[in-house]
Design a protein around this motif. Sequence first.
Motif, PDB file in Angstrom:
ATOM      1  N   GLY A  52       0.801  -1.222   0.000  1.00 12.56           N
ATOM      2  CA  GLY A  52       0.000   0.000   0.000  1.00 12.56           C
ATOM      3  C   GLY A  52       0.831   1.268   0.000  1.00 12.56           C
ATOM      4  O   GLY A  52       1.832   1.379  -0.709  1.00 12.56           O
ATOM      5  N   PRO A  53       0.437   2.232   0.825  1.00 12.02           N
ATOM      6  CA  PRO A  53       1.107   3.530   0.817  1.00 12.02           C
ATOM      7  C   PRO A  53       2.528   3.507   1.388  1.00 12.02           C
ATOM      8  O   PRO A  53       3.228   4.520   1.327  1.00 12.02           O
ATOM      9  CB  PRO A  53       0.192   4.419   1.664  1.00 12.02           C
ATOM     10  CG  PRO A  53      -0.597   3.488   2.501  1.00 12.02           C
ATOM     11  CD  PRO A  53      -0.728   2.212   1.708  1.00 12.02           C
ATOM     12  N   TYR A  71       9.376   4.144   1.178  1.00  3.31           N
ATOM     13  CA  TYR A  71      10.529   3.471   0.583  1.00  3.31           C
ATOM     14  C   TYR A  71      11.133   4.278  -0.565  1.00  3.31           C
ATOM     15  O   TYR A  71      12.344   4.266  -0.765  1.00  3.31           O
ATOM     16  CB  TYR A  71      10.151   2.065   0.135  1.00  3.31           C
ATOM     17  CG  TYR A  71       9.591   1.221   1.256  1.00  3.31           C
ATOM     18  CD1 TYR A  71      10.166   1.235   2.526  1.00  3.31           C
ATOM     19  CD2 TYR A  71       8.475   0.426   1.066  1.00  3.31           C
ATOM     20  CE1 TYR A  71       9.653   0.474   3.562  1.00  3.31           C
ATOM     21  CE2 TYR A  71       7.953  -0.345   2.096  1.00  3.31           C
ATOM     22  CZ  TYR A  71       8.552  -0.323   3.336  1.00  3.31           C
ATOM     23  OH  TYR A  71       8.041  -1.077   4.349  1.00  3.31           O
ATOM     24  N   GLU A  72      10.286   4.988  -1.298  1.00  2.69           N
ATOM     25  CA  GLU A  72      10.791   5.835  -2.382  1.00  2.69           C
ATOM     26  C   GLU A  72      11.733   6.914  -1.851  1.00  2.69           C
ATOM     27  O   GLU A  72      12.698   7.286  -2.522  1.00  2.69           O
ATOM     28  CB  GLU A  72       9.634   6.463  -3.158  1.00  2.69           C
ATOM     29  CG  GLU A  72       8.915   5.466  -4.045  1.00  2.69           C
ATOM     30  CD  GLU A  72       7.639   6.010  -4.684  1.00  2.69           C
ATOM     31  OE1 GLU A  72       7.172   7.117  -4.293  1.00  2.69           O
ATOM     32  OE2 GLU A  72       7.089   5.317  -5.564  1.00  2.69           O
TER      33      GLU A  72
END
Length: 143
Positions: A114-115, A120-121
């Motif tokens: 999910g979000p 992680y980005e």
Amino acid sequence: MNALNDSYGLHAGVPSVEVYRRLRTVAGLSDKAPEAVALALPNTWFGVVLHHEDEPIGMGRIIGDGGTAFQVVDICVHPAHQGRGLGKRIMAALTEELERRAPATAYISLIADGPARFLYEKFGFADTAEHGSIGMYRSMGAG
């Protein structure tokens, strides 16, 4: 660090089998058999446990072969403590250890639920599909 986070401590290591299972389930991740957890935890390449007033409330681990392939797993924070940047603290510690010890040619992967992908980005992870790859999995319990 703000005053709210002063009561939080992040320590290298892994939790006990019982704490691991509790943290995963309370955070909405799947439970794992105690026998499987007992085998897995000692094979952690690097892990952290997040404490609030001596109570474990979050964790994260890196597993892998120590040279070519690593996977970030078990990132979770107790729901009562979410929304305070604690997942970011866990990821920062894991990423710092990868940058310090993993070879430059290592491949680091994770599964973003999910979000969580947005967290992680921020640490340089990208969607594999954008690079001609697709993440796949197989659960041993599946037929």
